[in-house]
Design a protein around this motif. Structure first.
Motif, PDB file in Angstrom:
ATOM      1  N   LYS A  41      59.593  12.777  13.165  1.00 51.64           N
ATOM      2  CA  LYS A  41      60.116  13.892  12.383  1.00 51.64           C
ATOM      3  C   LYS A  41      59.151  14.341  11.287  1.00 51.64           C
ATOM      4  N   LYS A  42      58.513  13.372  10.608  1.00 54.22           N
ATOM      5  CA  LYS A  42      57.726  13.695   9.417  1.00 54.22           C
ATOM      6  C   LYS A  42      56.217  13.593   9.625  1.00 54.22           C
ATOM      7  N   LYS A  43      55.795  12.910  10.688  1.00 55.70           N
ATOM      8  CA  LYS A  43      54.371  12.718  10.993  1.00 55.70           C
ATOM      9  C   LYS A  43      53.613  12.007   9.876  1.00 55.70           C
ATOM     10  N   ASN A  44      54.329  11.218   9.088  1.00 56.69           N
ATOM     11  CA  ASN A  44      53.679  10.397   8.069  1.00 56.69           C
ATOM     12  C   ASN A  44      53.131   9.144   8.748  1.00 56.69           C
ATOM     13  N   PRO A  45      51.808   8.903   8.681  1.00 52.96           N
ATOM     14  CA  PRO A  45      51.223   7.770   9.408  1.00 52.96           C
ATOM     15  C   PRO A  45      51.753   6.405   8.968  1.00 52.96           C
ATOM     16  N   VAL A  46      52.315   6.339   7.768  1.00 52.73           N
ATOM     17  CA  VAL A  46      52.900   5.074   7.316  1.00 52.73           C
ATOM     18  C   VAL A  46      54.008   4.628   8.266  1.00 52.73           C
ATOM     19  N   TYR A  47      54.843   5.577   8.691  1.00 48.57           N
ATOM     20  CA  TYR A  47      55.948   5.232   9.587  1.00 48.57           C
ATOM     21  C   TYR A  47      55.439   4.799  10.958  1.00 48.57           C
ATOM     22  N   LEU A  48      54.336   5.375  11.401  1.00 43.20           N
ATOM     23  CA  LEU A  48      53.751   4.948  12.678  1.00 43.20           C
ATOM     24  C   LEU A  48      53.280   3.507  12.592  1.00 43.20           C
ATOM     25  N   GLU A  49      52.628   3.153  11.483  1.00 41.86           N
ATOM     26  CA  GLU A  49      52.146   1.776  11.316  1.00 41.86           C
ATOM     27  C   GLU A  49      53.313   0.798  11.177  1.00 41.86           C
ATOM     28  N   LYS A 428      45.930  -6.083   5.791  1.00 38.46           N
ATOM     29  CA  LYS A 428      44.515  -5.723   5.673  1.00 38.46           C
ATOM     30  C   LYS A 428      44.259  -4.311   6.183  1.00 38.46           C
ATOM     31  N   LYS A 429      44.954  -3.953   7.268  1.00 35.94           N
ATOM     32  CA  LYS A 429      44.782  -2.616   7.823  1.00 35.94           C
ATOM     33  C   LYS A 429      45.281  -1.555   6.846  1.00 35.94           C
ATOM     34  N   PHE A 430      46.426  -1.797   6.227  1.00 33.22           N
ATOM     35  CA  PHE A 430      46.962  -0.863   5.237  1.00 33.22           C
ATOM     36  C   PHE A 430      46.006  -0.718   4.049  1.00 33.22           C
ATOM     37  N   GLU A 431      45.458  -1.837   3.591  1.00 33.62           N
ATOM     38  CA  GLU A 431      44.555  -1.822   2.437  1.00 33.62           C
ATOM     39  C   GLU A 431      43.293  -1.032   2.755  1.00 33.62           C
TER      40      GLU A 431
END
Length: 434
Positions: A41-49, A428-431
């Protein structure tokens, strides 16, 4: 340790281990699907991760749950042949349906894991949602079988043999509804608070706060809603237990003497010798209200039952108090969550409280199953077959218990290691992205 005690300890430990992973396996796919829906819905990459992170966790827990659940099915036949001899022809339907739901769950997991970029986005999302739905259905079917043990139906018991068997009536017995609602809500509570507590801890450490705050909100939306609904489901369950298993209710509350305006005790230790409650705080009439919606109603005490038919009163009462105490505290935190979520601001003390409650939902689930199983004793099929008459005559069950104790401890250590490694990798990936 005699054969009966060893067999009961083996089953108790196996079930206590499996129920944790079963609860997580039922509910984590719903969190994963919520994060995936927000991504679409929002295409925010945080939600994909978040979706991918929880997806890997679901895969790990599905494997662990499959192993421990398979062991349980074998243990029913190996340790309790007397139970299977009587119950097999009657209660086989929910077990077969559970197997079907498990098969569909495995198919859905495969499609979701390997369907990225191979399926249309919303079809792919639906396969992830199907993992959660089939997992929930699997849990309901298993609880239906347990409900039959507490309220056996669908047959006529004549001279120690079941006649006129009706498997549909046996499956939809008088206990399946309240037990299913209570258990499914408990799973959402425990896993919601557990996941939220982990993300609250990582949020408080100050790294990738946006990621962990979003994850916390998803998990707590499920956990808080279930926590608020649970007291009402618990009241319904209490009334059903009062009707179907009055000895269990009396043990849960340490209620020895049949009386009107029966008190509900907060805390306390039942004394089976003097038939009194020591150091408890009584609330007059509350047990009558819980059992019958009437503070003046009569509630059957343990004095109505032969002493050899009493459940272990102290264990049942303490486990019940732990379950209710944790559940009420979680309900309070659930209300506070929605208040703070509406303000879009969470105080540090509230986040620290979530960290403290990370394991407590699982403690409440374990305590609840102790109440369910220990409170049914001395019966394996309530008022039909005693537990001692169902155990295997084969000696050496203590070695069986020792073997599975080592096996499950090893499996638990491996699972924790895999999860720790997964969280560290994702962190680590998020950082790196931020």
């Amino acid at each position: 340790m005699d054969n009966l005690t060893a067999a009961r300890a083996t089953m108790a430990f196996s079930l206590g281990f499996h129920i944790i992973f079963a609860a997580i396996g039922m509910t984590m796919p719903l969190f994963m699907s919520a994060a995936h829906w927000l991504w679409l819905k929002k295409k925010n990459p945080v939600y994909l991760e978040l979706t991918r992170m929880w997806m890997r966790g679901v895969a790990i827990l599905f494997a662990v749950g499959a192993v421990s659940g398979t062991v349980l099915s074998f243990e029913l036949g190996l340790l309790w042949p007397g139970f299977m001899r009587h119950a097999g022809p009657i209660i086989g339907m929910p077990f077969s349906w559970e197997g079907t739901a498990f098969f569909l769950e495995a198919v859905a997991i495969g499609l979701f894991l390997y369907g990225w970029k191979r399926m249309r986005p919303w079809v792919h999302w639906a396969t992830g949602l199907a993992v959660g739905v089939t997992g929930f259905m699997s849990g309901i079917f298993v609880v239906a079988a347990n409900g039959w043990m507490n309220a056996p139906s669908g047959f006529d018991w004549i001279d120690g043999v079941a006649h006129n068997i009706d498997p549909v009536k046996a499956m939809f017995n008088r206990a399946w509804l309240h037990q299913s609602i209570h258990m499914q809500l408990a799973a959402l509570q425990a896993v919601g608070f557990g996941a939220a507590g982990i993300h609250a801890f990582l949020y408080l450490r100050g790294k990738t706060r946006d990621v962990h705050l979003r994850a916390l909100k998803i998990a707590m939306t499920f956990g808080a809603a279930a926590s608020i609904a649970q007291p009402f489901a618990g009241h319904f369950a209490g009334q059903r237990v009062a009707q179907l298993q009055p000895a269990k209710l009396a043990a849960m509350e340490g209620h020895f003497e049949t009386s009107r305006r029966a008190p509900l005790y907060i805390g306390g230790i039942p004394d089976e010798e003097t038939r009194t409650m020591r150091r408890g705080v009584p609330i007059p009439g509350m047990l009558s209200f819980i059992a019958h919606d009437d503070i003046n109603a009569e509630v059957a005490g343990l004095d109505q039952f032969p002493r050899e038919d009493w459940p272990p009163v102290v264990i049942t009462h303490i486990a019940f108090q732990i379950m209710v105490g944790i559940g009420m505290a979680m309900a309070l935190l659930g209300v506070l969550y929605f208040i703070y979520a509406r303000r879009d601001r969470f105080p540090a003390w509230f986040l620290r409280a979530l960290v403290v409650f990370t394991p407590l939902g699982m403690v409440a689930i374990e305590a609840g199953w102790i109440v369910t199983e220990v409170g049914r004793q001395p019966w394996i099929i309530y008022n039909i077959v005693r537990t001692r008459d169902a155990v295997t005559p084969v000696p050496g069950m203590v070695w069986h218990f020792a073997l599975f104790l080592v096996l499950y401890i090893g499996l638990a250590i491996t699972t924790v290691w895999l999860f720790k490694r997964q969280i560290q990798t994702v962190q680590k990936k998020f950082e790196q992205q931020t």
